[in-house]
Design a protein around this motif. Structure first.
Motif, PDB file in Angstrom:
ATOM      1  N   HIS A 831       0.870  -1.236  -0.043  1.00 58.43           N
ATOM      2  CA  HIS A 831      -0.104  -0.130  -0.191  1.00 58.43           C
ATOM      3  C   HIS A 831       0.901   1.319   0.041  1.00 58.43           C
ATOM      4  O   HIS A 831       0.606   2.186  -0.810  1.00 58.43           O
ATOM      5  CB  HIS A 831      -0.864  -0.107   1.129  1.00 58.43           C
ATOM      6  CG  HIS A 831      -1.649   1.163   1.431  1.00 58.43           C
ATOM      7  ND1 HIS A 831      -1.205   2.195   2.282  1.00 58.43           N
ATOM      8  CD2 HIS A 831      -2.699   1.524   0.875  1.00 58.43           C
ATOM      9  CE1 HIS A 831      -2.033   3.154   2.344  1.00 58.43           C
ATOM     10  NE2 HIS A 831      -2.796   3.138   1.304  1.00 58.43           N
ATOM     11  N   ARG A 832       1.699   1.336   0.995  1.00 56.04           N
ATOM     12  CA  ARG A 832       2.705   2.359   1.223  1.00 56.04           C
ATOM     13  C   ARG A 832       3.527   3.014  -0.349  1.00 56.04           C
ATOM     14  O   ARG A 832       3.773   3.767  -0.745  1.00 56.04           O
ATOM     15  CB  ARG A 832       3.729   2.398   2.005  1.00 56.04           C
ATOM     16  CG  ARG A 832       3.208   2.489   3.448  1.00 56.04           C
ATOM     17  CD  ARG A 832       4.284   2.174   4.527  1.00 56.04           C
ATOM     18  NE  ARG A 832       3.603   1.811   5.700  1.00 56.04           N
ATOM     19  CZ  ARG A 832       3.478   2.806   6.792  1.00 56.04           C
ATOM     20  NH1 ARG A 832       3.765   3.938   6.296  1.00 56.04           N
ATOM     21  NH2 ARG A 832       2.939   2.739   7.838  1.00 56.04           N
ATOM     22  N   ARG A 833       3.911   1.498  -1.162  1.00 55.47           N
ATOM     23  CA  ARG A 833       4.659   1.733  -2.318  1.00 55.47           C
ATOM     24  C   ARG A 833       3.795   2.145  -3.461  1.00 55.47           C
ATOM     25  O   ARG A 833       4.058   3.167  -4.264  1.00 55.47           O
ATOM     26  CB  ARG A 833       5.371   0.546  -2.591  1.00 55.47           C
ATOM     27  CG  ARG A 833       6.803   0.671  -1.656  1.00 55.47           C
ATOM     28  CD  ARG A 833       7.353  -0.593  -1.289  1.00 55.47           C
ATOM     29  NE  ARG A 833       8.880  -0.432  -0.733  1.00 55.47           N
ATOM     30  CZ  ARG A 833       8.808  -0.356   0.515  1.00 55.47           C
ATOM     31  NH1 ARG A 833       7.473  -0.050   1.257  1.00 55.47           N
ATOM     32  NH2 ARG A 833      10.048  -0.027   1.186  1.00 55.47           N
ATOM     33  N   ILE A 834       2.788   1.239  -3.607  1.00 50.33           N
ATOM     34  CA  ILE A 834       1.847   1.742  -4.721  1.00 50.33           C
ATOM     35  C   ILE A 834       0.997   3.235  -4.725  1.00 50.33           C
ATOM     36  O   ILE A 834       1.011   3.748  -5.696  1.00 50.33           O
ATOM     37  CB  ILE A 834       0.760   0.638  -4.964  1.00 50.33           C
ATOM     38  CG1 ILE A 834       1.458  -0.783  -5.463  1.00 50.33           C
ATOM     39  CG2 ILE A 834      -0.078   0.999  -5.910  1.00 50.33           C
ATOM     40  CD1 ILE A 834       0.512  -1.855  -5.084  1.00 50.33           C
ATOM     41  N   ALA A 835       0.866   3.595  -3.489  1.00 50.65           N
ATOM     42  CA  ALA A 835       0.276   4.897  -3.080  1.00 50.65           C
ATOM     43  C   ALA A 835       1.320   6.152  -3.859  1.00 50.65           C
ATOM     44  O   ALA A 835       0.979   6.829  -4.370  1.00 50.65           O
ATOM     45  CB  ALA A 835      -0.196   5.010  -1.864  1.00 50.65           C
ATOM     46  N   ALA A 836       2.519   5.712  -3.301  1.00 55.34           N
ATOM     47  CA  ALA A 836       3.617   6.724  -3.376  1.00 55.34           C
ATOM     48  C   ALA A 836       4.108   6.623  -5.030  1.00 55.34           C
ATOM     49  O   ALA A 836       3.967   7.719  -5.667  1.00 55.34           O
ATOM     50  CB  ALA A 836       4.787   6.443  -2.655  1.00 55.34           C
ATOM     51  N   TRP A 837       4.138   5.490  -5.470  1.00 52.92           N
ATOM     52  CA  TRP A 837       4.800   5.534  -6.850  1.00 52.92           C
ATOM     53  C   TRP A 837       3.736   6.026  -7.929  1.00 52.92           C
ATOM     54  O   TRP A 837       4.038   6.730  -8.876  1.00 52.92           O
ATOM     55  CB  TRP A 837       4.645   3.968  -7.408  1.00 52.92           C
ATOM     56  CG  TRP A 837       6.119   3.276  -6.867  1.00 52.92           C
ATOM     57  CD1 TRP A 837       7.204   3.786  -6.235  1.00 52.92           C
ATOM     58  CD2 TRP A 837       6.243   1.725  -6.560  1.00 52.92           C
ATOM     59  NE1 TRP A 837       8.147   3.073  -5.642  1.00 52.92           N
ATOM     60  CE2 TRP A 837       7.434   1.748  -5.862  1.00 52.92           C
ATOM     61  CE3 TRP A 837       5.672   0.866  -6.832  1.00 52.92           C
ATOM     62  CZ2 TRP A 837       7.851   0.561  -5.760  1.00 52.92           C
ATOM     63  CZ3 TRP A 837       5.922  -0.518  -6.630  1.00 52.92           C
ATOM     64  CH2 TRP A 837       7.322  -0.664  -6.127  1.00 52.92           C
ATOM     65  N   LEU A 838       2.447   6.040  -7.528  1.00 50.20           N
ATOM     66  CA  LEU A 838       1.373   6.466  -8.630  1.00 50.20           C
ATOM     67  C   LEU A 838       0.872   7.900  -8.019  1.00 50.20           C
ATOM     68  O   LEU A 838       0.100   8.404  -8.922  1.00 50.20           O
ATOM     69  CB  LEU A 838       0.288   5.382  -8.588  1.00 50.20           C
ATOM     70  CG  LEU A 838       0.505   4.214  -9.403  1.00 50.20           C
ATOM     71  CD1 LEU A 838      -0.908   3.258  -9.369  1.00 50.20           C
ATOM     72  CD2 LEU A 838       1.065   4.154 -10.630  1.00 50.20           C
ATOM     73  N   ALA A 839       1.398   8.193  -7.105  1.00 51.37           N
ATOM     74  CA  ALA A 839       0.951   9.893  -6.625  1.00 51.37           C
ATOM     75  C   ALA A 839       1.478  10.834  -7.552  1.00 51.37           C
ATOM     76  O   ALA A 839       0.477  11.526  -7.917  1.00 51.37           O
ATOM     77  CB  ALA A 839       1.678  10.102  -5.423  1.00 51.37           C
ATOM     78  N   PRO A 840       2.391  10.734  -8.394  1.00 54.03           N
ATOM     79  CA  PRO A 840       2.597  11.544  -9.322  1.00 54.03           C
ATOM     80  C   PRO A 840       1.424  11.575 -10.591  1.00 54.03           C
ATOM     81  O   PRO A 840       1.219  12.582 -11.266  1.00 54.03           O
ATOM     82  CB  PRO A 840       3.955  11.391  -9.881  1.00 54.03           C
ATOM     83  CG  PRO A 840       4.564  10.721  -8.721  1.00 54.03           C
ATOM     84  CD  PRO A 840       3.475   9.913  -8.153  1.00 54.03           C
ATOM     85  N   ILE A 841       1.267  10.400 -10.828  1.00 51.46           N
ATOM     86  CA  ILE A 841       0.068  10.530 -11.978  1.00 51.46           C
ATOM     87  C   ILE A 841      -1.087  10.583 -11.658  1.00 51.46           C
ATOM     88  O   ILE A 841      -1.951  11.199 -12.052  1.00 51.46           O
ATOM     89  CB  ILE A 841       0.276   8.820 -12.309  1.00 51.46           C
ATOM     90  CG1 ILE A 841       1.831   8.694 -13.101  1.00 51.46           C
ATOM     91  CG2 ILE A 841      -0.649   8.550 -13.528  1.00 51.46           C
ATOM     92  CD1 ILE A 841       2.173   7.255 -13.548  1.00 51.46           C
TER      93      ILE A 841
END
Length: 998
Positions: A831-841
């Motif tokens: 959750h932490r990674r996917i939310a962060a990775w896709l936050a710019p998009i």
């Protein structure tokens, strides 16, 4: 059932079923504005700037014009920039973003003029300061509108303090950068053909021109030869004699006379699509490598402008086409002989209007022939009519051979009033429609017997992209920046001239995405002429120059060079803006006591608006606290049209004042087309407005479309495309919802150590480690589609279709086991990674997913960095092993699908298949809980040969024999197991009994 039969226990409440308020329906159009308000209230942008110790990374914003609502090009461009800024911030940089607007120039001035025209008023009658004030207010109003529209797209940035080219400091810096060009010896006044808009009455840059098809008259015009020099030629071979003998000398002389007479009786046939330029003709060019011939008319149709016996000089490859245009058919002409380049170079013609009654000697001059490398034989006649005042090649020939320039065309596109026959005729009318100049010239050529043929054709021609009216090549006094003069600033590390510095920057100092952008700009810089800096308009930064009255442009003291005068100008601009140049008494104020105002003329041309935007690096990157230490941006990102626009002008301007390009990398995107691949236009009714998409789907869907397209090429958008994007978004959202629901009872204090986790969890951590590299590298390379595809495919294939499917049983049914704690720990990490990775998009959706777990006034995913991957997670051997496990699983899944299709089972938990594998694979599968992996109640592994009826896949190596599971169905987990009902809790298996006992 008997009344006293006890009811089966209901264990649903004992399961760890997903619980979350994260809705499946996003409702983005209504919910996104609230997140924007929250971010503004929290001061997210300022809090990011306060993070200390970070390396600065700056994307410099190319300024859009402040003159209308946003279109899809704006939305795509700003969203791509937002991807860059947000991703680099989350990769540990300090990535400020200063949005900007181009506020000067013709796009805005034209809008104000339109207002006056609609009222029947003359804008030139309005006081220039008042007019400039209206332009300023118009721009300011659209800045506010566009700022709101950009923010609604989720674009982060310093919206409270953007840069505006009309700000006082900006205008002072632009003027100062121009004066730096002057001090470096680059600025001169010259008279060259420039793109000129008769409707707008100003020179245009190439970037302000677009090409459209239009109809015009192509004409074939004959120039009579009046002089042909004597040359010794072999009549047979048409080659110069190597030797002369007494016996041949007389024959040669006779032949030479014959050849001279042939040429002097001939006419040179030219072809042009701009008849209005014929009164300005000064020469004819031929191709030195083209083969030419002398052609004689032997017969004519009933209606023709030619006569039997007429002879013409034409390129051999074009003779049939040219003579056919005269309505001559095969057999009505013959090739007399070849004509050599030496003969052509010796010819002199008369202008077709030479000696015409009423011409008053206007055209009584010879027209010489010159070789020209620009002449081809793919169209026309192989002879190019040359008017040095109306074309780049023509001008170059004129300069090379000392031809006089003509000034037959006025600023409004009319031929000068005193020009015989044509005075006052318009080339282009004020409405943008063709004037009568072409018709008048053609009729005069007919009267002079010079018009041999005419034909109506369609050509691609230059038009102003604002007025949409045709533009012409016109020689008028303009101010230029020389790109091949040595720059007198002493910074020669990358070359002595602007051109040399630019080419060095392109090849050695700048990274290009895509690479073809390098080739395009390199070709443009390599072949471009000097930069036309002046515009004959009112709204912009003036060329802050004084010229000596009565002096010629090439006099050394023609331009006033005085540091004190320059300082007074810049000081006034800093305080009052460029309007100070137009204030009463400005000349005396700036000249001061050292210069007589009567001896100097004040220049009122304004700078090319591309010089404005090309200078933004100075007042944004160099002068602002959120700029860069060296005044050079890490990246410029714009559309492919900016190779001739902002990339180009910034390159030239930076090389003139900084000695190099003001950017380290250039990213280029293509154009947005409709769903059928057609360019959007109001006339076609195929415009897709970003505001409509945001209102219907939400900004995150528009942003996700941007992330999915190959932005480096032209790309499409339409309803069906957006529906596909929305479907992918829903699948991702479902993945997020599952994770959030499962994490409802996660206790960080019970997080499992990765070393102790089951192999399946360690496999997911390994994939996260791989994905971390892919995501970071993708963002570094501006490969946003690659980032999205990597994360989305991971969520779809690795998580939803595999890991979540396998671990659902343990998450729902296990007690406080290591397996469940490990799964929850991995879900937390996911959750932490996917939310962060896709936050710019997807900034809105990822904020929602983040706040679902980490709510609070001070919490935001946009204050986080991408979590660092633990190096210990990487396990390539484990990944190799589980690739084989998953391959075997696919065969089992295929066999269960057949059983389900045949209604042998309803659920896979009713099965306990026998899986036949080779001994090596059996040993490998014995080490994993293969029944859990296959989501069956039991599995039997066998290395015996499989029976013929076994299910096999194309992959081979695995065969499955279906078998029903034996035992009872657990009332809690629904597995069919032999031990069901043999424990303390009724109707459950041993695993569930232990969970109920916790």
């Amino acid at each position: 059932m008997c009344a006293d039969t006890p009811e089966a226990p209901d264990y649903k409440s004992t399961l760890h079923l997903p619980r979350t308020d994260f809705p499946m329906r996003a409702g983005l159009p209504k919910r996104e504005p609230a997140w924007l308000e929250r971010w503004a209230r929290m001061g997210i942008y300022d809090r990011l700037r306060a993070k200390a110790g970070r390396e600065r990374f700056v994307l410099h914003d190319g300024p859009p014009y402040a003159n209308g609502h946003l279109h899809m090009g704006h939305a795509l461009n700003k969203t791509l920039k937002d991807f860059v800024v947000r991703s680099h911030q989350m990769m540990g940089f300090d990535a400020p973003y200063v949005p900007g607007w181009d506020c000067h120039g013709l796009p805005i001035e034209w809008k104000i003029e339109e207002k006056y025209r609609s009222k029947g008023q003359d804008k030139d009658a309005v006081d220039v300061s008042e007019f400039r004030g209206e332009c300023r207010e118009f721009a300011r109003g659209w800045v506010d509108v566009q700022r709101d529209e950009f923010q609604r797209l989720g674009i982060t940035g310093n919206w409270a303090d953007p840069y505006l080219t009309m700000a006082h400091h900006a205008e002072a810096v632009i003027a100062g950068e121009f004066l730096e060009f002057v001090r470096n010896g680059l600025v001169y006044q010259g008279s060259k053909p420039v793109m000129w808009s008769p409707v707008e009455r100003t020179a245009l840059a190439e970037a302000e021109v677009e090409y459209h098809d239009r109809q015009t008259d192509a004409v074939w015009v004959a120039f009579p030869v009046v002089e042909a020099a004597s040359t010794l030629y072999d009549l047979e071979a048409d080659l110069p004699f190597e030797e002369e003998t007494q016996e041949t000398r007389a024959a040669v002389a006779a032949a030479t006379v014959t050849r001279e007479q042939q040429l002097e009786a001939a006419r040179v046939l030219i072809w042009t699509t701009t008849p209005w330029t014929l009164p300005s003709n000064r020469a004819i060019c031929f191709g030195p490598s083209i083969e030419y011939g002398l052609y004689e008319v032997t017969g004519t149709p009933e209606e023709s402008w030619v006569s039997v016996g007429d002879t013409f000089l034409v390129a051999d490859a074009l003779a049939e086409e040219a003579l056919g245009a005269m309505r001559l058919e095969s057999g009505q002409w013959r090739r007399v002989r070849p004509v050599q380049p030496e003969e052509l170079a010796a010819l002199r013609c008369a202008h077709p209007l030479r000696g015409a009654d009423g011409a008053d000697g206007e055209w009584d001059y010879d027209v010489p022939l010159f070789p020209g490398a620009h002449v081809t034989d793919d169209a026309g006649t192989g002879f190019v009519h040359t008017a040095p005042s109306h074309g780049d090649d023509d001008y170059a020939i004129g300069v090379e051979h000392g031809l006089p320039m003509t000034y037959n065309v006025e600023a409004d596109g009319t031929l000068r009033a005193d020009l015989p026959f044509f005075g006052g005729e318009a080339i282009v009318q004020a409405s943008g429609k063709p004037g009568g100049a072409n018709k008048a010239v053609i009729e005069r050529m007919v009267a002079a017997g010079a018009l041999m043929a005419r034909r109506r054709i369609t050509i691609s021609d230059a038009h102003s992209w604002r007025s949409k009216a045709p533009v012409i090549r016109l020689n008028r006094p303009q101010w230029f920046a020389a790109i091949d003069r040595p720059v007198g600033d002493g910074r020669d590390a990358h070359g002595e001239t602007i051109r040399a510095r630019a080419l060095t920057s392109i090849d050695q100092l700048v990274e290009w995405t895509p690479r073809r952008g390098r080739n395009r700009l390199h070709a443009m810089i390599e072949n471009r002429p000097d930069w036309v800096l002046s515009r004959q308009r009112a709204w912009g930064v003036p060329l802050v120059l004084f010229t000596k009255r009565g002096a010629k442009a090439d006099d050394p003291d023609f331009i006033l060079r005085d540091d004190a005068v320059d300082a007074r100008i810049l000081e006034a601009f800093e305080a009052e803006g460029a309007d100070a140049w137009y204030a009463a008494g400005a000349k005396a104020r700036f000249l001061g006591a050292d210069h007589d105002p009567e001896a100097w003329d004040q220049v009122f041309d304004i700078l090319d608006v591309w010089f404005d935007s090309g200078s933004t690096h100075a007042f944004v990157l160099r002068d602002r606290e959120d700029g860069t230490a060296d005044g050079i941006a890490d990246v410029y990102l714009e559309g492919t049209d900016q190779h001739r626009g902002w990339f180009h002008s910034s390159m030239l301007q930076g090389c003139g004042t900084k000695g190099r390009a003001p950017y380290k990398a250039v990213v280029t995107h293509g154009f947005t087309l409709d769903a059928k691949g057609v360019k959007m236009s109001k006339s076609l009714g195929n415009i897709v407005a970003p505001q409509k998409i945001v209102d219907q789907y939400g900004a995150d869907i528009l942003r996700l479309w941007v992330a999915q397209v190959d932005y480096t090429a032209d790309h499409r958008i339409g309803d069906e495309i957006l529906k596909g994007v929305a479907d992918g978004y829903r699948r991702l959202r479902n993945t997020l919802r599952y994770m959030l629901g499962s994490l409802g009872d996660y206790d960080p204090a019970k997080a499992a150590d990765p070393i102790e986790m089951p192999e399946l969890e360690r496999l997911i951590l390994h994939r996260l480690s791989e994905l971390d590299d892919e995501v970071r590298e993708g963002y570094r390379r501006f490969d946003f589609a690659g980032v999205w595809n990597a994360v989305f495919q991971f969520c779809t294939n690795d998580l939803s279709a595999f890991y979540f499917d396998v671990r659902k049983d343990a998450l729902y049914c296990d007690g406080d086991t290591l397996r469940r704690r490990s799964a929850l720990t991995v879900l937390d990490i996911l959750h932490r990674r996917i939310a962060a990775w896709l936050a710019p998009i997807l900034p809105f959706t990822m904020e929602e997913a983040w706040l679902e777990r980490f709510g609070g006034e001070e919490s935001s995913v946009h204050l986080e960095d991408f979590p660092e991957a633990n190096p210990g997670w990487r396990d390539d051997a484990l990944a190799g092993k589980w690739a084989r496990v998953r391959a075997a699983r696919r065969v089992v899944t295929g066999a269960l699908e057949v059983a389900r299709r045949d209604k042998v089972i309803g659920s896979s938990l009713e099965a306990a298949p026998v899986v036949h594998v080779d001994p090596d694979t059996k040993a490998l599968l014995d080490g994993v809980a293969f029944d859990d992996v296959c989501i069956v109640s039991d599995v039997v592994l066998s290395d015996a040969d499989a029976p013929p009826e076994a299910f096999r896949s194309e992959e081979g190596g695995v065969a499955v024999v279906f078998r029903h599971a034996e035992g009872g169905k657990c009332l809690r987990c629904w597995k069919v197991l032999p031990d069901v009902g043999r424990h303390g809790h009724d109707g459950v298996c041993g695993r569930c009994d232990a969970a109920l006992s916790d």
